[in-house]
Design a protein around this motif. Structure first.
Motif, PDB file in Angstrom:
ATOM      1  N   GLN A 189       0.692  -1.191   0.533  1.00 45.16           N
ATOM      2  CA  GLN A 189      -0.114   0.051  -0.227  1.00 45.16           C
ATOM      3  C   GLN A 189       0.643   1.286  -0.077  1.00 45.16           C
ATOM      4  O   GLN A 189       2.162   1.400   0.908  1.00 45.16           O
ATOM      5  CB  GLN A 189      -1.220   0.267   1.577  1.00 45.16           C
ATOM      6  N   ARG A 190       0.461   2.442  -0.534  1.00 45.44           N
ATOM      7  CA  ARG A 190       1.025   3.474  -0.828  1.00 45.44           C
ATOM      8  C   ARG A 190       1.143   4.069   0.954  1.00 45.44           C
ATOM      9  O   ARG A 190       0.446   3.510   1.457  1.00 45.44           O
ATOM     10  CB  ARG A 190       0.352   4.361  -1.529  1.00 45.44           C
ATOM     11  N   TYR A 191       2.270   4.928   0.636  1.00 46.35           N
ATOM     12  CA  TYR A 191       2.421   5.256   2.561  1.00 46.35           C
ATOM     13  C   TYR A 191       3.997   6.682   1.953  1.00 46.35           C
ATOM     14  O   TYR A 191       4.908   5.859   2.090  1.00 46.35           O
ATOM     15  CB  TYR A 191       2.875   3.697   3.223  1.00 46.35           C
ATOM     16  N   TYR A 192       3.598   7.751   2.141  1.00 51.04           N
ATOM     17  CA  TYR A 192       4.573   8.437   2.139  1.00 51.04           C
ATOM     18  C   TYR A 192       4.089   9.417   3.507  1.00 51.04           C
ATOM     19  O   TYR A 192       2.769   9.332   3.919  1.00 51.04           O
ATOM     20  CB  TYR A 192       4.243   9.208   0.728  1.00 51.04           C
ATOM     21  N   SER A 193       5.795  10.122   3.530  1.00 52.38           N
ATOM     22  CA  SER A 193       5.927  11.076   4.926  1.00 52.38           C
ATOM     23  C   SER A 193       6.302  12.279   4.849  1.00 52.38           C
ATOM     24  O   SER A 193       6.110  13.236   5.504  1.00 52.38           O
ATOM     25  CB  SER A 193       6.070  10.160   6.577  1.00 52.38           C
ATOM     26  N   TRP A 194       6.271  12.290   3.672  1.00 48.81           N
ATOM     27  CA  TRP A 194       7.801  13.945   2.706  1.00 48.81           C
ATOM     28  C   TRP A 194       6.938  13.646   1.530  1.00 48.81           C
ATOM     29  O   TRP A 194       6.956  12.673   0.667  1.00 48.81           O
ATOM     30  CB  TRP A 194       8.834  13.104   3.042  1.00 48.81           C
ATOM     31  N   TRP A 195       7.049  15.404   1.280  1.00 52.49           N
ATOM     32  CA  TRP A 195       6.984  15.034   0.050  1.00 52.49           C
ATOM     33  C   TRP A 195       7.592  17.148   0.139  1.00 52.49           C
ATOM     34  O   TRP A 195       7.848  18.097   0.824  1.00 52.49           O
ATOM     35  CB  TRP A 195       5.663  15.915  -0.316  1.00 52.49           C
TER      36      TRP A 195
END
Length: 263
Positions: free
Chosen positions: A201-207
């Motif tokens: 599953q997609r899981y990001y914490s920074w952009w």
């Protein structure tokens, strides 16, 4: 129940309004901040007091780095490790005496510069050495421990927006992923995030700030982590990623993560 949050805030004084919003809306018991970018006597203690957070462990530094753990339940500073081996403020550990002596380690791993080659980039070598020192420490951990923070590594393919394009980009290179895996193996840490949001599953914490529209581009990475020692991991009952915070006024490029434990 105890809830622990982690957030690379990228200057706590500059972004105190969104910290206040987060604490008002989510009310975690413990908040671990990285990149506070201030010395200990400059930390905004009064603003936290006003929100009911009266317990602090602050390891600050002028203008750069720095970590702080604030809490509305009693905490006791437990440790400060110089895994960078140069005096930078990148770690503070606390004990929660009223919650089975749980230890919360708050860490800010170096970013590592731009070139993934320690021969031409000193910062990349420092990052790998930092991880090696953390690994030696983890081998001796003997308490229920949660380690959280900005690890500056996205280990899984689903932790980045494009695995193939980022294989040679610092934060997702094989040597960094292997180093982080050795750290995990040293204590058998459980990746709480992936325990509740399973791969792939997609899981990001920074952009990145460079993207004009972070949501439309969605070129994120999971650089922030919450890992627990094996027995403590079994007591984690919930985990949330607050992506909406990336769109708040004057945001950090990171978003908060929150884990709930029933102890």
């Amino acid at each position: 129940m105890v809830t622990v949050a982690t957030w690379n805030i990228n200057s706590v004084r500059l972004r105190m309004p969104i910290v206040q919003r987060f604490l008002t809306e989510q009310s975690p018991d413990v908040l671990c901040l990285q990149e506070i970018k201030c010395q200990e006597d400059q930390f905004p203690y009064e603003a936290f007091h006003a929100l009911g957070y009266e317990h602090f462990a602050v390891h600050g530094q002028k203008g750069y780095h720095g970590v702080a753990t604030v809490s509305r339940v009693p905490i006791r500073e437990f440790s400060r490790h110089d895994w960078q081996d140069n005096g930078e403020a990148r770690h503070v550990g606390v004990e929660l005496p009223d919650h089975q002596g749980m230890i919360v380690e708050n860490v800010y791993v170096p970013a590592g510069g731009d070139e993934p080659d320690r021969e031409i980039n000193v910062k990349f070598g420092q990052k790998l050495d930092f991880l090696e020192r953390m690994t030696r420490w983890a081998d001796k951990v003997d308490r229920p421990t949660l380690i959280v923070g900005d690890f500056n590594i996205a280990p899984l393919e689903s932790d980045v927006w494009n695995h193939k394009q980022l294989l040679k980009v610092v934060s997702h290179t094989p040597i960094e992923v292997e180093s982080l895996q050795r750290f995990m193996d040293a204590h058998g840490w459980a990746d709480i995030g992936r325990q509740h949001i399973p791969d792939p599953q997609r899981y990001y914490s920074w952009w990145s700030y460079r993207a004009k529209d972070w949501q439309a581009n969605d070129r994120g990475r999971r650089l922030d982590h919450m890992w627990a020692s094996p027995e403590l991991a079994k007591q984690a009952t919930g985990h949330r990623v607050h992506e909406d915070a990336r769109g708040w006024t004057q945001p950090s490029d990171h978003v908060p993560l929150v884990t709930e434990f029933t102890l």
